[in-house]
Design a protein around this motif. Sequence first.
Motif, PDB file in Angstrom:
ATOM      1  N   ILE A   1       0.855  -1.186   0.000  1.00  0.00           N
ATOM      2  CA  ILE A   1       0.000   0.000   0.000  1.00  0.00           C
ATOM      3  C   ILE A   1       0.887   1.231   0.000  1.00  0.00           C
ATOM      4  O   ILE A   1       1.744   1.381   0.862  1.00  0.00           O
ATOM      5  CB  ILE A   1      -0.949   0.015   1.206  1.00  0.00           C
ATOM      6  CG1 ILE A   1      -1.850  -1.218   1.188  1.00  0.00           C
ATOM      7  CG2 ILE A   1      -1.769   1.309   1.226  1.00  0.00           C
ATOM      8  CD1 ILE A   1      -2.643  -1.436   2.454  1.00  0.00           C
ATOM      9  N   VAL A   2       0.674   2.091  -0.981  1.00  0.00           N
ATOM     10  CA  VAL A   2       1.402   3.347  -1.085  1.00  0.00           C
ATOM     11  C   VAL A   2       0.392   4.464  -0.885  1.00  0.00           C
ATOM     12  O   VAL A   2      -0.622   4.524  -1.579  1.00  0.00           O
ATOM     13  CB  VAL A   2       2.097   3.487  -2.459  1.00  0.00           C
ATOM     14  CG1 VAL A   2       2.787   4.834  -2.576  1.00  0.00           C
ATOM     15  CG2 VAL A   2       3.082   2.343  -2.678  1.00  0.00           C
TER      16      VAL A   2
ATOM     17  N   GLY B   1      -4.640   9.958  -2.402  1.00  0.00           N
ATOM     18  CA  GLY B   1      -5.134   8.616  -2.658  1.00  0.00           C
ATOM     19  C   GLY B   1      -4.253   7.516  -2.107  1.00  0.00           C
ATOM     20  O   GLY B   1      -3.235   7.756  -1.454  1.00  0.00           O
ATOM     21  N   TYR B   2      -4.696   6.304  -2.390  1.00  0.00           N
ATOM     22  CA  TYR B   2      -3.970   5.100  -2.019  1.00  0.00           C
ATOM     23  C   TYR B   2      -3.760   4.275  -3.279  1.00  0.00           C
ATOM     24  O   TYR B   2      -4.646   4.201  -4.133  1.00  0.00           O
ATOM     25  CB  TYR B   2      -4.761   4.246  -1.025  1.00  0.00           C
ATOM     26  CG  TYR B   2      -5.157   4.954   0.240  1.00  0.00           C
ATOM     27  CD1 TYR B   2      -4.222   5.201   1.235  1.00  0.00           C
ATOM     28  CD2 TYR B   2      -6.471   5.352   0.444  1.00  0.00           C
ATOM     29  CE1 TYR B   2      -4.594   5.840   2.414  1.00  0.00           C
ATOM     30  CE2 TYR B   2      -6.850   5.983   1.608  1.00  0.00           C
ATOM     31  CZ  TYR B   2      -5.910   6.224   2.593  1.00  0.00           C
ATOM     32  OH  TYR B   2      -6.281   6.860   3.750  1.00  0.00           O
TER      33      TYR B   2
ATOM     34  N   LEU C   1      -7.213   4.271  -5.321  1.00  0.00           N
ATOM     35  CA  LEU C   1      -8.365   4.572  -4.476  1.00  0.00           C
ATOM     36  C   LEU C   1      -8.291   6.013  -3.986  1.00  0.00           C
ATOM     37  O   LEU C   1      -7.242   6.471  -3.538  1.00  0.00           O
ATOM     38  CB  LEU C   1      -8.334   3.616  -3.271  1.00  0.00           C
ATOM     39  CG  LEU C   1      -9.521   3.510  -2.349  1.00  0.00           C
ATOM     40  CD1 LEU C   1     -10.728   2.943  -3.086  1.00  0.00           C
ATOM     41  CD2 LEU C   1      -9.162   2.605  -1.173  1.00  0.00           C
ATOM     42  N   SER C   2      -9.412   6.725  -4.080  1.00  0.00           N
ATOM     43  CA  SER C   2      -9.494   8.099  -3.582  1.00  0.00           C
ATOM     44  C   SER C   2      -9.346   8.097  -2.064  1.00  0.00           C
ATOM     45  O   SER C   2      -9.973   7.306  -1.366  1.00  0.00           O
ATOM     46  CB  SER C   2     -10.838   8.709  -3.965  1.00  0.00           C
ATOM     47  OG  SER C   2     -11.066   9.908  -3.252  1.00  0.00           O
TER      48      SER C   2
ATOM     49  N   ASP D   1     -12.827   9.433  -0.465  1.00  0.00           N
ATOM     50  CA  ASP D   1     -14.041   8.624  -0.617  1.00  0.00           C
ATOM     51  C   ASP D   1     -13.830   7.136  -0.374  1.00  0.00           C
ATOM     52  O   ASP D   1     -14.790   6.391  -0.227  1.00  0.00           O
ATOM     53  CB  ASP D   1     -14.605   8.779  -2.034  1.00  0.00           C
ATOM     54  CG  ASP D   1     -14.942  10.211  -2.367  1.00  0.00           C
ATOM     55  OD1 ASP D   1     -15.322  10.960  -1.447  1.00  0.00           O
ATOM     56  OD2 ASP D   1     -14.818  10.584  -3.550  1.00  0.00           O
ATOM     57  N   GLY D   2     -12.592   6.701  -0.364  1.00  0.00           N
ATOM     58  CA  GLY D   2     -12.301   5.275  -0.277  1.00  0.00           C
ATOM     59  C   GLY D   2     -12.199   4.764   1.146  1.00  0.00           C
ATOM     60  O   GLY D   2     -11.999   5.517   2.094  1.00  0.00           O
ATOM     61  N   ASN D   3     -12.340   3.461   1.280  1.00  0.00           N
ATOM     62  CA  ASN D   3     -12.185   2.772   2.551  1.00  0.00           C
ATOM     63  C   ASN D   3     -11.066   1.759   2.354  1.00  0.00           C
ATOM     64  O   ASN D   3     -11.260   0.710   1.738  1.00  0.00           O
ATOM     65  CB  ASN D   3     -13.491   2.093   2.934  1.00  0.00           C
ATOM     66  CG  ASN D   3     -13.407   1.369   4.257  1.00  0.00           C
ATOM     67  OD1 ASN D   3     -12.380   0.806   4.615  1.00  0.00           O
ATOM     68  ND2 ASN D   3     -14.522   1.365   4.979  1.00  0.00           N
TER      69      ASN D   3
END
Length: 137
Positions: free
Chosen positions: A86-87, A92-93, A113-114, A117-119
């Motif tokens: 995971i960066v 974002g991710y 992933l935003s 808004d992301g989980n």
Amino acid sequence: MPGIDECLLEVMRLPGARGASVVDWTSGLALGTIGESPNGDHEATAAETAEVARMTAEQPAFAHLGAGGGTERSEGAPSTPVEDVIVTTQDGYHMLRFVETAFDSSVFLHLWLSRSDGNLALARLRLGELAERLVLA
């Protein structure tokens, strides 16, 4: 068991998903892409993320060392002990999830992933489930 296209469609249903791809980390080629790309070019993104995946997967520091000091792999264990990378960026991710395959296990899922808004926890769980079910033909 979903193929690449079905898998990518499922990934894009995750909250905050901006783009995704299935990448071969030995060649840096995208086997499938969907959504946006962080730099506007899915093939360049695939090559760049493949470098990160390759550097991570090939480092002994991430290997599980047994009592004798050697790497231990149980039957059915992935060829790389790394499950995911995971960066985190400012907005974002980027999650790279390694996929176990019957041949050489040099494939990973990349999810962009935003951050707003992301989980991340949910995305990690779902990506793991998809990686286990993904069928590469």
